[in-house]
Design an enzyme around this catalytic site. Structure first.
Site, mmCIF file in Angstrom:
data_model
loop_
_atom_site.group_PDB
_atom_site.id
_atom_site.type_symbol
_atom_site.label_atom_id
_atom_site.label_comp_id
_atom_site.label_asym_id
_atom_site.label_seq_id
_atom_site.Cartn_x
_atom_site.Cartn_y
_atom_site.Cartn_z
ATOM 1 N N TYR A 165 35.244 38.664 43.611
ATOM 2 C CA TYR A 165 35.005 38.088 42.288
ATOM 3 C C TYR A 165 33.529 38.237 41.928
ATOM 4 O O TYR A 165 32.660 38.176 42.795
ATOM 5 C CB TYR A 165 35.348 36.598 42.276
ATOM 6 N N LYS A 218 44.030 44.464 39.065
ATOM 7 C CA LYS A 218 42.914 44.694 39.969
ATOM 8 C C LYS A 218 42.779 46.188 40.247
ATOM 9 O O LYS A 218 43.766 46.931 40.200
ATOM 10 C CB LYS A 218 43.113 43.927 41.277
ATOM 11 N N HIS A 239 38.378 36.101 36.862
ATOM 12 C CA HIS A 239 39.430 36.697 37.692
ATOM 13 C C HIS A 239 38.810 37.706 38.652
ATOM 14 O O HIS A 239 37.759 38.297 38.371
ATOM 15 C CB HIS A 239 40.463 37.407 36.822
#
Length: 246
Positions: free
Chosen positions: A156, A201, A164
């Site tokens: 992060y 991601k 996020h």
């Protein structure tokens, strides 16, 4: 090669999250934690593949804000225990120099003893710690990735309450044999990329280049280098030539 910070932008959870992160940078929080632990001469206890740390109320807040370990619920109202991972505990001992580790024989351990003990508990520890050190030194918040995403770490830009995670991290190294056999076959790579895409991601692979040196502490931390690579899915529809202008 572009740096991590240039590849993608953060996904802040609230409109004011970026301002809060800017006003209270993670590097400052970690330094405050480091100072508090140094002043209290804090001891932790190696227990299996975890390290247990008793924290004051101030240290509890700092540990939570700096994202080290996780609190353990106990019946003691005036005490808070934290469970640290091996990489977290060794980082606090080796890099921050603010944590003493007591072994299972109730004796304080030096760096070499801690390294060898942790390496005996997890064969991949040297590579994982080298990657953890690399990411933390760039002020990324590093959290375990195995329970939810099947990767080594998720990282992060600041505290998870504000932003996020941007990257799912897998650590590989040259000549590691069967220690980490991730991404060796096409199906594993495809499944990992699909999973990363479904949770927004980017897959970040950290390759540990040992440069001919084994995982002997502390020389390995000085000699081993890291190659960062991001991997994304190839979508054929997005790569086709536009035939309308022909």
């Amino acid at each position: 090669m572009r740096t991590l910070m240039e590849l993608t932008g953060p996904r802040w959870k609230r409109k004011d999250s970026a301002l809060k992160a800017l006003a209270d940078p993670m590097s400052k929080i970690v330094k405050e934690l480091q100072s508090s632990l140094l002043q209290s001469k804090t001891h932790s206890f190696l227990s299996g593949c975890d390290v247990l740390l008793e924290a004051s109320s101030e240290q509890t807040d700092l540990l939570n804000h700096a994202c080290f370990g996780r609190p353990i619920a106990t019946t003691e109202k005036d005490k808070q225990w934290f469970q640290l991972g091996l990489e977290e505990a060794f980082y606090m001992h080796h890099a921050l120099k603010c944590l003493t580790v007591v072994g299972e024989n109730d004796r304080s351990m030096n760096e070499e003893e801690i390294w060898e003990s942790m390496k005996s508990k997890r064969k991949t520890f040297p590579d994982l710690y080298r990657a953890y050190l690399h990411l933390r030194s760039k002020n990324w918040v590093v959290r375990p990735g195995t329970p939810q995403y099947g990767v080594d770490f998720v990282i992060y830009r600041h505290h998870p309450a504000l932003v996020h995670s941007e990257y799912a991290v897998i650590v590989l190294s040259e000549g590691d044999g069967d220690l980490n056999d991730r991404l060796r076959v096409w199906s594993d790579l495809q499944c990992t990329l699909r999973l990363c895409g479904s949770v927004a991601k980017t897959l970040l692979v950290l390759n540990i280049n040992k440069n001919g040196k084994e995982a002997t502490f502390p020389s390995c931390l000085e000699v081993h280098s890291i190659d960062e690579r991001t991997i994304t899915r190839w979508v054929p529809e997005q790569c086709r030539e536009d035939c309308t202008n022909m």
